[in-house]
Write a protein that holds these residues in place. Structure first.
Motif, PDB file in Angstrom:
ATOM      1  N   UNK A 192       3.821  -0.572  10.519  1.00 55.61           N
ATOM      2  CA  UNK A 192       4.506  -0.929   9.280  1.00 55.61           C
ATOM      3  C   UNK A 192       3.849  -2.129   8.596  1.00 55.61           C
ATOM      4  N   UNK A 193       3.542  -3.172   9.363  1.00 57.29           N
ATOM      5  CA  UNK A 193       2.849  -4.348   8.835  1.00 57.29           C
ATOM      6  C   UNK A 193       1.599  -4.602   9.659  1.00 57.29           C
ATOM      7  N   UNK A 253       0.842  -1.203   0.000  1.00 56.99           N
ATOM      8  CA  UNK A 253       0.000   0.000   0.000  1.00 56.99           C
ATOM      9  C   UNK A 253       0.873   1.248   0.000  1.00 56.99           C
ATOM     10  N   UNK A 254       0.761   2.024  -1.078  1.00 59.92           N
ATOM     11  CA  UNK A 254       1.472   3.299  -1.192  1.00 59.92           C
ATOM     12  C   UNK A 254       0.751   4.334  -0.334  1.00 59.92           C
ATOM     13  N   UNK A 255       1.487   4.991   0.572  1.00 58.01           N
ATOM     14  CA  UNK A 255       0.872   5.974   1.476  1.00 58.01           C
ATOM     15  C   UNK A 255       1.483   7.364   1.305  1.00 58.01           C
ATOM     16  N   UNK A 272       3.890   1.178   2.938  1.00 55.40           N
ATOM     17  CA  UNK A 272       5.209   1.445   2.355  1.00 55.40           C
ATOM     18  C   UNK A 272       5.765   2.781   2.870  1.00 55.40           C
ATOM     19  N   UNK A 273       6.489   2.690   3.966  1.00 56.52           N
ATOM     20  CA  UNK A 273       7.004   3.891   4.632  1.00 56.52           C
ATOM     21  C   UNK A 273       8.376   4.316   4.124  1.00 56.52           C
ATOM     22  N   UNK A 274       9.075   3.440   3.464  1.00 56.12           N
ATOM     23  CA  UNK A 274      10.435   3.758   3.028  1.00 56.12           C
ATOM     24  C   UNK A 274      10.426   4.064   1.538  1.00 56.12           C
ATOM     25  N   UNK A 275      10.730   5.313   1.214  1.00 57.75           N
ATOM     26  CA  UNK A 275      10.614   5.813  -0.152  1.00 57.75           C
ATOM     27  C   UNK A 275      12.006   6.064  -0.716  1.00 57.75           C
ATOM     28  N   UNK A 276      12.297   5.448  -1.854  1.00 52.48           N
ATOM     29  CA  UNK A 276      13.600   5.631  -2.493  1.00 52.48           C
ATOM     30  C   UNK A 276      13.585   6.883  -3.361  1.00 52.48           C
TER      31      UNK A 276
END
Length: 310
Positions: free
Chosen positions: A300-301, A145-147, A199-203
């Motif tokens: 997170x999960x 899930x994109x947040x 999805x908390x970690x964004x590249x």
């Protein structure tokens, strides 16, 4: 009222480390910090592949069992999946609502006890003007899930965003001609245990990675609305097959994407209540503490179980 319980002595799971080294992955290095969702995917895919290999031994003449078909950690775009060409695929023409036809592709997925618990399917449909709709069924163990969007404040917002139709830029045909297409993802098959990955970690384009600190509200009881389902299965899923109850949450502590700490809240059936697990510390908490947002940790999960299986 929260109360302490007396857990047993803490243990070091050395036998798990030994088992993980069989897969020869960097994720099995002792003492190495890992992303919880990536590690979960590694474990589930490893168990699934091991069971597929055991099925091969039991059914050596079954050609379909030669297919490696564990879900990817992230959704694969249809054109990328076609280029990979892994495994054999069934392809058929399907008549949908309003007599519209679409070409649907699906790999020969091998069922194992792992897919029977965690395995779901999403339908990815590509729409192109003057062409038949092209659909691909893709498996998942965790639903990504994109947040990132400011409009996304709840799990329901993120689910609705997941199935929203989007334009795909830079798509070219085999003759290198650029065409306008759009894409939509829907839920084709819901698993007994639904794991939602926020999805908390964004590249970043520069190669770095940032953590999204924003709070996302999540319910204890989650109903997957029919609007999120694929057209062909909307009326085949009764409400009890689309309703889930939260039974575990994995939190990430800290502001950095390259470090931090994980804790877990889990519903314990024997106690008929929630436990908070922080390394070797275990304490009883109430349900309000599970869904209440706090500054020091972010969900997170999210682990949900179908209510008709409780």
């Amino acid at each position: 009222m929260a109360r302490d319980i007396r857990p047993g002595a803490a243990f070091e799971p050395t036998y798990i480390y030994r088992l993980l080294t069989v897969n020869k992955s960097s994720l099995s290095e002792k003492g190495r910090q890992e992303d919880a969702e990536e590690y979960l995917g590694f474990i589930l895919n490893g168990l699934h592949e091991e069971m597929v290999n055991l099925k091969k031994l039991l059914s050596p003449n079954n050609e379909k069992l030669t297919i490696s078909n564990g879900p990817k950690n992230h959704s694969v775009r249809e054109e990328e999946q076609e280029e990979q060409g892994e495994g054999s695929e069934d392809e058929w023409e399907q008549v949908g609502p309003r007599n519209k036809t679409s070409v649907t592709r699906q790999a020969d997925f091998v069922q194992t006890p792992i897919t029977g618990i965690f395995g779901g399917h999403i339908r990815s449909v590509v729409y192109q003007q003057s062409s038949k709709e092209s659909a691909t069924l893709q498996p998942f163990f965790t639903l990504q899930l994109d947040i990132q969007s400011d409009k996304i404040r709840t799990v329901q917002d993120a689910l609705e965003s997941l199935v929203a139709r989007e334009s795909v830029q830079g798509y070219t045909t085999k003759t290198k001609q650029e065409v306008e297409i759009s894409r939509r993802v829907t839920l084709e098959k819901l698993p007994p245990v639904l794991v939602l990955h926020l999805k908390r970690f964004v590249y970043e384009k520069t190669g770095g990675c940032q953590k999204l600190i924003k709070n996302i509200e999540y319910p204890v009881d989650l109903e997957i609305s029919k609007e999120l389902l694929s057209p062909g299965v909307k009326n085949k899923n009764f409400k009890c097959h689309r309703t889930y109850r939260l039974f575990a949450v994995v939190y990430h502590h800290g502001n950095s994407a390259t470090g931090g700490h994980y804790t877990t809240d889990v519903f314990q059936i024997g106690l008929n209540g929630w436990l908070r697990i922080d390394d070797q510390t275990v304490k009883v908490i109430n349900q309000y503490q599970v869904v209440r947002p706090t500054a020091e940790r972010t969900a997170y999960l999210l682990y949900y179980r179908r209510v008709d299986l409780l």
